[in-house]
Scaffold this motif. Structure first.
Motif, PDB file in Angstrom:
ATOM      1  N   SER A  99       0.722  -1.202   0.054  1.00 38.00           N
ATOM      2  CA  SER A  99       0.063   0.097   0.147  1.00 38.00           C
ATOM      3  C   SER A  99       0.743   1.478  -0.188  1.00 38.00           C
ATOM      4  CB  SER A  99      -0.905  -0.067   1.063  1.00 38.00           C
ATOM      5  OG  SER A  99      -1.804  -1.042   1.202  1.00 38.00           O
ATOM      6  N   GLY A 100       2.122   1.206   0.648  1.00 45.43           N
ATOM      7  CA  GLY A 100       2.843   2.413   0.768  1.00 45.43           C
ATOM      8  C   GLY A 100       3.270   2.959  -0.569  1.00 45.43           C
ATOM      9  N   VAL A 101       3.455   2.000  -1.538  1.00 43.43           N
ATOM     10  CA  VAL A 101       4.044   2.550  -2.915  1.00 43.43           C
ATOM     11  C   VAL A 101       2.775   2.777  -3.850  1.00 43.43           C
ATOM     12  CG1 VAL A 101       6.207   1.254  -2.787  1.00 43.43           C
ATOM     13  CG2 VAL A 101       4.242   0.110  -3.927  1.00 43.43           C
ATOM     14  N   ASN A 102       1.804   2.542  -3.369  1.00 46.11           N
ATOM     15  CA  ASN A 102       0.495   2.887  -4.306  1.00 46.11           C
ATOM     16  C   ASN A 102      -0.449   4.047  -3.495  1.00 46.11           C
ATOM     17  OD1 ASN A 102       1.165   0.994  -6.252  1.00 46.11           O
ATOM     18  ND2 ASN A 102       0.112  -0.902  -5.090  1.00 46.11           N
ATOM     19  N   CYS A 103       0.168   4.654  -2.684  1.00 48.99           N
ATOM     20  CA  CYS A 103      -0.712   5.448  -1.786  1.00 48.99           C
ATOM     21  C   CYS A 103      -1.121   6.741  -2.686  1.00 48.99           C
ATOM     22  CB  CYS A 103       0.144   5.812  -0.532  1.00 48.99           C
ATOM     23  SG  CYS A 103      -0.919   6.970   0.553  1.00 48.99           S
ATOM     24  N   ASP A 104      -2.374   7.138  -2.362  1.00 45.15           N
ATOM     25  CA  ASP A 104      -2.692   8.312  -3.245  1.00 45.15           C
ATOM     26  C   ASP A 104      -2.671   9.634  -2.141  1.00 45.15           C
ATOM     27  OD1 ASP A 104      -3.827  10.426  -4.381  1.00 45.15           O
ATOM     28  OD2 ASP A 104      -6.122   9.788  -4.033  1.00 45.15           O
ATOM     29  N   LEU A 105      -1.345  10.219  -2.185  1.00 43.08           N
ATOM     30  CA  LEU A 105      -1.105  11.077  -1.254  1.00 43.08           C
ATOM     31  C   LEU A 105      -2.015  12.356  -1.372  1.00 43.08           C
ATOM     32  CD1 LEU A 105       2.736  10.943  -1.621  1.00 43.08           C
ATOM     33  CD2 LEU A 105       1.212  10.153   0.171  1.00 43.08           C
ATOM     34  N   THR A 106      -2.685  12.536  -2.634  1.00 39.89           N
ATOM     35  CA  THR A 106      -3.509  13.865  -2.642  1.00 39.89           C
ATOM     36  C   THR A 106      -4.790  13.733  -1.846  1.00 39.89           C
ATOM     37  OG1 THR A 106      -4.594  12.786  -4.633  1.00 39.89           O
ATOM     38  CG2 THR A 106      -2.592  13.965  -4.799  1.00 39.89           C
ATOM     39  N   SER A 107      -5.183  12.354  -1.032  1.00 43.09           N
ATOM     40  CA  SER A 107      -6.093  12.561  -0.331  1.00 43.09           C
ATOM     41  C   SER A 107      -6.084  12.938   0.888  1.00 43.09           C
ATOM     42  CB  SER A 107      -6.390  10.600  -0.037  1.00 43.09           C
ATOM     43  OG  SER A 107      -5.462  10.179   0.427  1.00 43.09           O
ATOM     44  N   ARG A 108      -4.985  13.303   1.271  1.00 41.87           N
ATOM     45  CA  ARG A 108      -4.619  14.000   2.705  1.00 41.87           C
ATOM     46  C   ARG A 108      -4.108  15.432   2.356  1.00 41.87           C
ATOM     47  NH1 ARG A 108      -0.999  14.925   6.871  1.00 41.87           N
ATOM     48  NH2 ARG A 108      -1.861  14.687   8.957  1.00 41.87           N
ATOM     49  N   THR A 109      -4.495  16.336   3.091  1.00 42.13           N
ATOM     50  CA  THR A 109      -4.227  18.178   2.919  1.00 42.13           C
ATOM     51  C   THR A 109      -3.767  18.584   4.253  1.00 42.13           C
ATOM     52  OG1 THR A 109      -5.660  18.273   1.026  1.00 42.13           O
ATOM     53  CG2 THR A 109      -4.579  20.234   2.154  1.00 42.13           C
ATOM     54  N   PRO A 110      -2.594  18.803   4.502  1.00 45.26           N
ATOM     55  CA  PRO A 110      -1.595  18.893   3.442  1.00 45.26           C
ATOM     56  C   PRO A 110      -1.051  17.338   3.505  1.00 45.26           C
ATOM     57  CG  PRO A 110      -0.725  19.666   5.524  1.00 45.26           C
ATOM     58  CD  PRO A 110      -2.222  19.526   5.609  1.00 45.26           C
ATOM     59  N   ALA A 111      -0.401  17.116   2.286  1.00 46.64           N
ATOM     60  CA  ALA A 111       0.038  15.773   2.256  1.00 46.64           C
ATOM     61  C   ALA A 111       1.316  15.597   3.115  1.00 46.64           C
ATOM     62  CB  ALA A 111       0.369  15.439   0.769  1.00 46.64           C
ATOM     63  N   PRO A 112       1.725  14.248   3.511  1.00 42.52           N
ATOM     64  CA  PRO A 112       2.965  14.465   4.423  1.00 42.52           C
ATOM     65  C   PRO A 112       4.059  14.423   3.403  1.00 42.52           C
ATOM     66  CG  PRO A 112       1.885  12.009   3.692  1.00 42.52           C
ATOM     67  CD  PRO A 112       0.843  13.065   3.449  1.00 42.52           C
ATOM     68  N   SER A 113       5.238  15.062   3.993  1.00 39.57           N
ATOM     69  CA  SER A 113       6.388  15.236   3.145  1.00 39.57           C
ATOM     70  C   SER A 113       7.558  15.297   4.121  1.00 39.57           C
ATOM     71  CB  SER A 113       6.216  16.782   2.169  1.00 39.57           C
ATOM     72  OG  SER A 113       7.203  16.865   1.507  1.00 39.57           O
ATOM     73  N   PRO A 114       8.660  14.909   3.623  1.00 42.72           N
ATOM     74  CA  PRO A 114       8.855  14.094   2.579  1.00 42.72           C
ATOM     75  C   PRO A 114       8.049  12.791   2.751  1.00 42.72           C
ATOM     76  CG  PRO A 114      10.765  14.864   3.379  1.00 42.72           C
ATOM     77  CD  PRO A 114       9.918  15.298   4.298  1.00 42.72           C
ATOM     78  N   TYR A 115       7.925  11.886   1.581  1.00 46.91           N
ATOM     79  CA  TYR A 115       7.679  10.330   1.734  1.00 46.91           C
ATOM     80  C   TYR A 115       8.264   9.488   0.942  1.00 46.91           C
ATOM     81  CZ  TYR A 115       3.759   7.110   1.093  1.00 46.91           C
ATOM     82  OH  TYR A 115       2.893   5.850   0.910  1.00 46.91           O
ATOM     83  N   ILE A 116       8.630   8.555   1.500  1.00 50.01           N
ATOM     84  CA  ILE A 116       9.380   7.498   0.862  1.00 50.01           C
ATOM     85  C   ILE A 116       9.026   6.002   1.220  1.00 50.01           C
ATOM     86  CG2 ILE A 116      11.953   6.917   0.450  1.00 50.01           C
ATOM     87  CD1 ILE A 116      12.603   9.284   2.153  1.00 50.01           C
ATOM     88  N   SER A 117       8.908   5.279   0.164  1.00 46.67           N
ATOM     89  CA  SER A 117       8.370   3.860   0.395  1.00 46.67           C
ATOM     90  C   SER A 117       9.259   2.955  -0.590  1.00 46.67           C
ATOM     91  CB  SER A 117       7.090   3.910  -0.057  1.00 46.67           C
ATOM     92  OG  SER A 117       6.352   2.680   0.207  1.00 46.67           O
TER      93      SER A 117
END
Length: 206
Positions: A99-117
């Motif tokens: 799930s980590g490499v397929n996560c829709d980061l736009t579903s959360r505002t603000p998106a977590p950053s940085p994000y590495i999987s």
């Protein structure tokens, strides 16, 4: 490239120093991020068809409920993922998930950053690096060496942090080393992180 002296050292053996056989023995997906708690990260990666959040001990007991019904009925497998904090980052461990490499980061505002999987399982592998919800780099570690060898310079995005990594001979440890360099942390193996997890979530499949 990030100066190695800036890496946060731990007392554990860094995962990037393990052999390819040790890293590839079991499937795994390790996601590390900032800007979201462990609870928020699990809800982000598993937005549906999952259990309520629970403690790691509760998750282990829940997983032990795997059942194989009558041959006329479907088998059901229970799988838990674990999250916690390490060196200023939130981590999520999926023992056999991706799930980590397929996560829709736009579903959360603000998106977590940085994000590495980084994920690998039975020869399949993925690496994703994003900032501010936007993908910066994404590739398959086991194919990265061939991709760089056959593609003319400038036609494929190569991060400065990839310098010196042996994608041809050690793709899994190179992916782990890249995660270390981008995060500034020498991450231990997921077995160590699982012991440090403080929250979990479960999902079932047949």
């Amino acid at each position: 490239m990030l100066d190695a002296t800036l890496l946060v050292m731990t007392s554990e053996v860094p995962a990037a120093e393990l052999s390819e056989q040790e890293l590839g023995e079991f499937g795994r997906c390790l996601t590390v991020l900032q800007g979201a708690s462990a609870e928020e990260a699990l809800r982000l990666l598993f937005p549906r068809d999952s259990t309520e959040l629970m403690s790691p001990a509760e998750a282990q007991a829940w997983e032990a409920g795997d059942g194989w019904p009558d041959e006329d009925g479907p088998s059901v497998v229970r799988q838990a993922s674990y999250a916690g904090e390490w060196a200023g980052w939130t981590f999520v461990i999926e023992p056999f998930g991706f799930s980590g490499v397929n996560c829709d980061l736009t579903s959360r505002t603000p998106a977590p950053s940085p994000y590495i999987s980084v994920h690998w399982l039975e020869g399949d592998s993925s690496f994703v690096y994003a900032r501010q919800g936007q993908e910066v780099q994404s590739f398959e570690p086991v194919l990265r060496g061939g991709e760089l060898a056959r593609t003319p310079p400038g036609e494929v995005v190569v991060l400065a942090e990839e310098e010196g990594l042996d994608w041809q001979g050690r793709p899994l440890s190179s992916a782990q080393a890249l995660l270390d360099r981008l995060s500034g942390v020498q991450w231990p193996d997921v077995a160590v992180l699982r012991e440090r997890a403080r929250v979990a979530i479960g999902y079932s499949y047949s």
